[in-house]
Design an enzyme around this catalytic site. Structure first.
Site, mmCIF file in Angstrom:
data_model
loop_
_atom_site.group_PDB
_atom_site.id
_atom_site.type_symbol
_atom_site.label_atom_id
_atom_site.label_comp_id
_atom_site.label_asym_id
_atom_site.label_seq_id
_atom_site.Cartn_x
_atom_site.Cartn_y
_atom_site.Cartn_z
ATOM 1 N N LYS A 1 -21.561 -18.117 6.661
ATOM 2 C CA LYS A 1 -20.570 -17.802 5.558
ATOM 3 C C LYS A 1 -19.053 -17.590 5.884
ATOM 4 C CE LYS A 1 -21.305 -14.949 1.875
ATOM 5 N NZ LYS A 1 -22.148 -13.897 1.240
ATOM 6 N N LYS B 1 -11.506 -4.633 3.107
ATOM 7 C CA LYS B 1 -11.445 -3.885 4.522
ATOM 8 C C LYS B 1 -10.797 -4.820 5.380
ATOM 9 C CE LYS B 1 -14.638 -4.697 7.534
ATOM 10 N NZ LYS B 1 -15.945 -4.964 8.224
ATOM 11 N N HIS C 1 -19.244 2.463 9.384
ATOM 12 C CA HIS C 1 -19.367 3.437 10.253
ATOM 13 C C HIS C 1 -18.314 4.690 9.570
ATOM 14 C CE1 HIS C 1 -21.475 1.379 13.180
ATOM 15 N NE2 HIS C 1 -20.469 0.263 13.125
ATOM 16 N N ASP D 1 -18.050 5.169 -3.815
ATOM 17 C CA ASP D 1 -18.436 4.060 -3.070
ATOM 18 C C ASP D 1 -16.987 3.567 -1.789
ATOM 19 O OD1 ASP D 1 -16.044 3.129 -4.481
ATOM 20 O OD2 ASP D 1 -17.291 1.847 -5.618
#
Length: 164
Positions: free
Chosen positions: A21, A66, A86, A102
Site C-alpha cells: 500500500k 499523523k 503508542h 479518538d
C-alpha cells in the site's frame, strides 16, 4: 524510487509494514511532485505556514494527520505533537485525554495542552516508552476489547504509577 519496480520498493520498506500500500502512495506522491512542481523535492514546504503545510500535504493520497504532524515536527521543526498508536494508548491510559477521544481528538487535545517547548521531547519519550515497555507494547497490539480485559499494575508499566 519513482522509476523503480514496485517490488523493489516494497522489499526496501517492508520492515515498516503495509509495504504494498505504501509503495503505491509513495510512487503516486513522487509522480505528482514531478508533474506539478518539476522536482522530487518538498523543500517548498519550508516557506508555508503550518496550516498551509497541513493543507498541502493532505492533498497527497496516503498522507494522513499523523504523517503531516511528523513532517511538521521532525522535518520542519514546528511545534507539533504527532499521535501514533503508542502516544494514543499511553495518553488514554494516563487519563490525559477524554475516555471517548479518538486519535484525531487526542491530537487536537494534546497539541492544545502540551507546551510547545515540551512537544518534541515528550513525543519522543512516549514513542520510545511505547516501543520498549512490555505492558504498553502488548496493549497497543491487542484489539480494544482484549486490551481492557487485564488491568495493569504500576509494576507492569512505570508510567501507571502517575495515574491520578
Amino acid at each position: 524510487v519513482l522509476v523503480a519496480e514496485p517490488n523493489s520498493v516494497e522489499n526496501a520498506i517492508r520492515c515498516g509494514g503495509l509495504a504494498p500500500k505504501k509503495t503505491v502512495f509513495i510512487k503516486n506522491i513522487l509522480s505528482r511532485l514531478q508533474r506539478e512542481r518539476g522536482s522530487l523535492c518538498l523543500e517548498y514546504l519550508r516557506g508555508l505556514t503550518v496550516e498551509e503545510v497541513k493543507t498541502e500535504l493532505s492533498h497527497f493520497k496516503g498522507i494522513g494527520p499523523k504523517t503531516v504532524s511528523c513532517v511538521l515536527m521532525f522535518n520542519l521543526q514546528h511545534n507539533d505533537f504527532p499521535v501514533d498508536t503508542h502516544v494514543f494508548e499511553i495518553s488514554k491510559a494516563l487519563g490525559w485525554v477524554p475516555k471517548t477521544a479518538d486519535r484525531n481528538r487526542t491530537y487536537v487535545h494534546l497539541n492544545h495542552r502540551i507546551p510547545d517547548e515540551l512537544k518534541f521531547d515528550l513525543n519522543c519519550l512516549l514513542y520510545t516508552h511505547g516501543k520498549l515497555c512490555s505492558n504498553c507494547k502488548k496493549n497497543a497490539a491487542k484489539p480494544k476489547a482484549k486490551a481492557k480485559a487485564k488491568v495493569a499494575s504500576p509494576d507492569d508499566c512505570p508510567l501507571l504509577g502517575f495515574l491520578v
